[in-house]
Design a protein around this motif. Structure first.
Motif, PDB file in Angstrom:
ATOM      1  N   LEU A 158      34.134  92.330  -3.477  1.00  0.00           N
ATOM      2  CA  LEU A 158      35.454  92.369  -2.834  1.00  0.00           C
ATOM      3  C   LEU A 158      35.832  91.011  -2.244  1.00  0.00           C
ATOM      4  CD1 LEU A 158      35.339  95.877  -1.104  1.00  0.00           C
ATOM      5  CD2 LEU A 158      36.800  95.190  -3.020  1.00  0.00           C
ATOM      6  N   SER A 159      34.835  90.317  -1.703  1.00  0.00           N
ATOM      7  CA  SER A 159      35.100  88.983  -1.142  1.00  0.00           C
ATOM      8  C   SER A 159      35.475  87.978  -2.225  1.00  0.00           C
ATOM      9  CB  SER A 159      33.874  88.480  -0.362  1.00  0.00           C
ATOM     10  OG  SER A 159      32.842  88.055  -1.244  1.00  0.00           O
ATOM     11  N   LEU A 160      35.090  88.287  -3.470  1.00  0.00           N
ATOM     12  CA  LEU A 160      35.359  87.383  -4.590  1.00  0.00           C
ATOM     13  C   LEU A 160      36.667  87.684  -5.317  1.00  0.00           C
ATOM     14  CD1 LEU A 160      31.735  87.251  -6.036  1.00  0.00           C
ATOM     15  CD2 LEU A 160      33.034  85.254  -5.264  1.00  0.00           C
ATOM     16  N   LEU A 161      37.351  88.755  -4.948  1.00  0.00           N
ATOM     17  CA  LEU A 161      38.578  89.137  -5.655  1.00  0.00           C
ATOM     18  C   LEU A 161      39.628  88.020  -5.702  1.00  0.00           C
ATOM     19  CD1 LEU A 161      39.095  92.892  -4.666  1.00  0.00           C
ATOM     20  CD2 LEU A 161      38.267  91.951  -6.832  1.00  0.00           C
ATOM     21  N   PRO A 162      39.834  87.266  -4.603  1.00  0.00           N
ATOM     22  CA  PRO A 162      40.800  86.152  -4.697  1.00  0.00           C
ATOM     23  C   PRO A 162      40.387  85.113  -5.745  1.00  0.00           C
ATOM     24  CG  PRO A 162      40.337  86.673  -2.406  1.00  0.00           C
ATOM     25  CD  PRO A 162      39.342  87.444  -3.218  1.00  0.00           C
ATOM     26  N   ILE A 163      39.085  84.866  -5.866  1.00  0.00           N
ATOM     27  CA  ILE A 163      38.589  83.908  -6.857  1.00  0.00           C
ATOM     28  C   ILE A 163      38.852  84.427  -8.264  1.00  0.00           C
ATOM     29  CG2 ILE A 163      36.531  82.737  -7.764  1.00  0.00           C
ATOM     30  CD1 ILE A 163      37.487  81.687  -5.048  1.00  0.00           C
ATOM     31  N   PHE A 164      38.560  85.721  -8.491  1.00  0.00           N
ATOM     32  CA  PHE A 164      38.820  86.319  -9.803  1.00  0.00           C
ATOM     33  C   PHE A 164      40.306  86.196 -10.175  1.00  0.00           C
ATOM     34  CE2 PHE A 164      35.146  89.461  -8.851  1.00  0.00           C
ATOM     35  CZ  PHE A 164      34.211  88.510  -9.258  1.00  0.00           C
ATOM     36  N   LYS A 220      34.111  76.930 -12.149  1.00  0.00           N
ATOM     37  CA  LYS A 220      34.145  76.921 -10.682  1.00  0.00           C
ATOM     38  C   LYS A 220      34.076  78.344 -10.142  1.00  0.00           C
ATOM     39  CE  LYS A 220      34.257  72.522 -10.085  1.00  0.00           C
ATOM     40  NZ  LYS A 220      33.042  71.863  -9.560  1.00  0.00           N
ATOM     41  N   GLY A 221      34.725  79.266 -10.830  1.00  0.00           N
ATOM     42  CA  GLY A 221      34.637  80.662 -10.435  1.00  0.00           C
ATOM     43  C   GLY A 221      33.212  81.185 -10.547  1.00  0.00           C
ATOM     44  N   LYS A 222      32.534  80.769 -11.597  1.00  0.00           N
ATOM     45  CA  LYS A 222      31.143  81.184 -11.782  1.00  0.00           C
ATOM     46  C   LYS A 222      30.261  80.608 -10.676  1.00  0.00           C
ATOM     47  CE  LYS A 222      29.069  81.344 -15.863  1.00  0.00           C
ATOM     48  NZ  LYS A 222      28.398  80.916 -17.120  1.00  0.00           N
ATOM     49  N   GLU A 223      30.492  79.344 -10.336  1.00  0.00           N
ATOM     50  CA  GLU A 223      29.714  78.731  -9.256  1.00  0.00           C
ATOM     51  C   GLU A 223      29.924  79.470  -7.938  1.00  0.00           C
ATOM     52  OE1 GLU A 223      28.968  74.066 -10.364  1.00  0.00           O
ATOM     53  OE2 GLU A 223      30.854  74.570  -9.357  1.00  0.00           O
ATOM     54  N   THR A 224      31.157  79.863  -7.672  1.00  0.00           N
ATOM     55  CA  THR A 224      31.443  80.613  -6.443  1.00  0.00           C
ATOM     56  C   THR A 224      30.706  81.944  -6.449  1.00  0.00           C
ATOM     57  OG1 THR A 224      33.637  79.588  -6.318  1.00  0.00           O
ATOM     58  CG2 THR A 224      33.261  81.534  -4.960  1.00  0.00           C
ATOM     59  N   PHE A 225      30.732  82.629  -7.580  1.00  0.00           N
ATOM     60  CA  PHE A 225      30.022  83.901  -7.727  1.00  0.00           C
ATOM     61  C   PHE A 225      28.522  83.700  -7.474  1.00  0.00           C
ATOM     62  CE2 PHE A 225      27.817  87.274  -9.869  1.00  0.00           C
ATOM     63  CZ  PHE A 225      28.651  88.375  -9.845  1.00  0.00           C
ATOM     64  N   LEU A 226      27.952  82.708  -8.121  1.00  0.00           N
ATOM     65  CA  LEU A 226      26.518  82.418  -7.970  1.00  0.00           C
ATOM     66  C   LEU A 226      26.179  82.049  -6.527  1.00  0.00           C
ATOM     67  CD1 LEU A 226      26.075  80.368 -11.261  1.00  0.00           C
ATOM     68  CD2 LEU A 226      24.859  82.488 -10.731  1.00  0.00           C
ATOM     69  N   TRP A 227      27.065  81.277  -5.897  1.00  0.00           N
ATOM     70  CA  TRP A 227      26.825  80.875  -4.511  1.00  0.00           C
ATOM     71  C   TRP A 227      26.798  82.104  -3.601  1.00  0.00           C
ATOM     72  CZ3 TRP A 227      28.814  81.163   0.352  1.00  0.00           C
ATOM     73  CH2 TRP A 227      28.326  80.248   1.292  1.00  0.00           C
ATOM     74  N   VAL A 228      27.753  83.003  -3.774  1.00  0.00           N
ATOM     75  CA  VAL A 228      27.840  84.204  -2.933  1.00  0.00           C
ATOM     76  C   VAL A 228      26.581  85.060  -3.053  1.00  0.00           C
ATOM     77  CG1 VAL A 228      29.045  86.428  -2.683  1.00  0.00           C
ATOM     78  CG2 VAL A 228      30.359  84.301  -2.816  1.00  0.00           C
ATOM     79  N   PHE A 229      26.055  85.191  -4.269  1.00  0.00           N
ATOM     80  CA  PHE A 229      24.920  86.089  -4.478  1.00  0.00           C
ATOM     81  C   PHE A 229      23.546  85.415  -4.322  1.00  0.00           C
ATOM     82  CE2 PHE A 229      28.103  88.892  -6.275  1.00  0.00           C
ATOM     83  CZ  PHE A 229      27.629  90.143  -5.900  1.00  0.00           C
ATOM     84  N   PHE A 230      23.454  84.117  -4.656  1.00  0.00           N
ATOM     85  CA  PHE A 230      22.116  83.523  -4.757  1.00  0.00           C
ATOM     86  C   PHE A 230      21.922  82.211  -4.002  1.00  0.00           C
ATOM     87  CE2 PHE A 230      22.906  85.781  -8.875  1.00  0.00           C
ATOM     88  CZ  PHE A 230      22.042  86.849  -8.647  1.00  0.00           C
ATOM     89  N   HIS A 231      22.932  81.714  -3.310  1.00  0.00           N
ATOM     90  CA  HIS A 231      22.828  80.426  -2.619  1.00  0.00           C
ATOM     91  C   HIS A 231      21.641  80.394  -1.673  1.00  0.00           C
ATOM     92  CE1 HIS A 231      23.945  77.778   0.884  1.00  0.00           C
ATOM     93  NE2 HIS A 231      23.929  76.925  -0.107  1.00  0.00           N
ATOM     94  N   GLY A 232      20.875  79.315  -1.755  1.00  0.00           N
ATOM     95  CA  GLY A 232      19.753  79.111  -0.844  1.00  0.00           C
ATOM     96  C   GLY A 232      18.467  79.810  -1.244  1.00  0.00           C
ATOM     97  N   LEU A 233      18.527  80.601  -2.316  1.00  0.00           N
ATOM     98  CA  LEU A 233      17.332  81.312  -2.754  1.00  0.00           C
ATOM     99  C   LEU A 233      16.313  80.324  -3.308  1.00  0.00           C
ATOM    100  CD1 LEU A 233      16.612  84.358  -2.797  1.00  0.00           C
ATOM    101  CD2 LEU A 233      17.260  84.374  -5.210  1.00  0.00           C
TER     102      LEU A 233
END
Length: 197
Positions: A38-44, A56-69
């Motif tokens: 839901l937080s990514l809907l504006p990006i989509f 860039k959309g993919k990077e945002t998605f990856l950042w939201v789910f996996f950043h810092g892992l």
């Protein structure tokens, strides 16, 4: 001696679903997954209307789910995904075609926009080569960024040409399912669009 090369897209061609979303589901609880989506809907939406590029959309998605892992932890998650979830997403007709081509000593490559982290563990079992998007890790932690280019559209052709000597093949087969595969399909002597659906 005649040699054949087969180039396969991964998501939607070998698999029935987009593995980016599937590994995101696999990595977290159902509730948290939907909160993040839901937080990514504006990006989509911005991707849909062409304001921001898909990479860039993919990077945002990856950042939201996996950043810092941690890289080791992330790769362990990907390996677990390949064992537990990926087999249920594979298209039987695609796997049969790969097996048929291997019996003919065809060189097979997966060329995918999806990160190699969750393709290679599966592909290794079948002795299939992988040319795929790479993720950026700094100090062993995922930065949320793609390293180099997102392997889609013309980038598929570029990575093929950089890594494979096409002159040694008499026949090149290509299999894909979206517009992002068209440049790769055009490269082939025999192209197959959505052949396994």
């Amino acid at each position: 001696m005649k040699k054949t090369l087969a180039l396969f897209d991964f998501d939607g061609t070998i698999t029935s679903k987009d593995t980016l979303f599937e590994i995101a589901k696999f990595s977290t609880s159902k509730t948290l997954y939907w909160v993040k989506i839901l937080s990514l809907l504006p990006i989509f939406f911005l991707m849909k209307i062409g304001i921001i590029p898909k990479s860039k959309g993919k990077e945002t998605f990856l950042w939201v789910f996996f950043h810092g892992l941690n890289e080791e932890t992330f790769n362990a998650l990907c390996f677990e995904f390949c064992l537990e979830k990926l087999p249920m997403l594979l298209r039987p007709k695609a796997i049969n075609k790969i097996s048929e081509l291997q019996k003919k000593n065809t060189d097979i490559y997966i060329v995918s926009a999806s990160p190699q982290n969750w393709i290679i563990p599966w592909a290794k079992q079948l002795n299939i080569n992988v040319l795929s998007t790479q993720l950026d890790f700094s100090n062993s932690s995922f930065t949320g960024k793609i390293k180099n280019e997102n392997v889609n559209y013309e980038e598929k052709v570029k990575i093929i040409q950089r890594n494979i000597d096409l002159s040694q093949y008499n026949e090149i087969l290509a299999f894909g399912d979206t517009k992002g595969d068209i440049p790769m399909l055009n490269l082939a002597s025999s192209s197959h669009f959505r052949p396994f659906e």
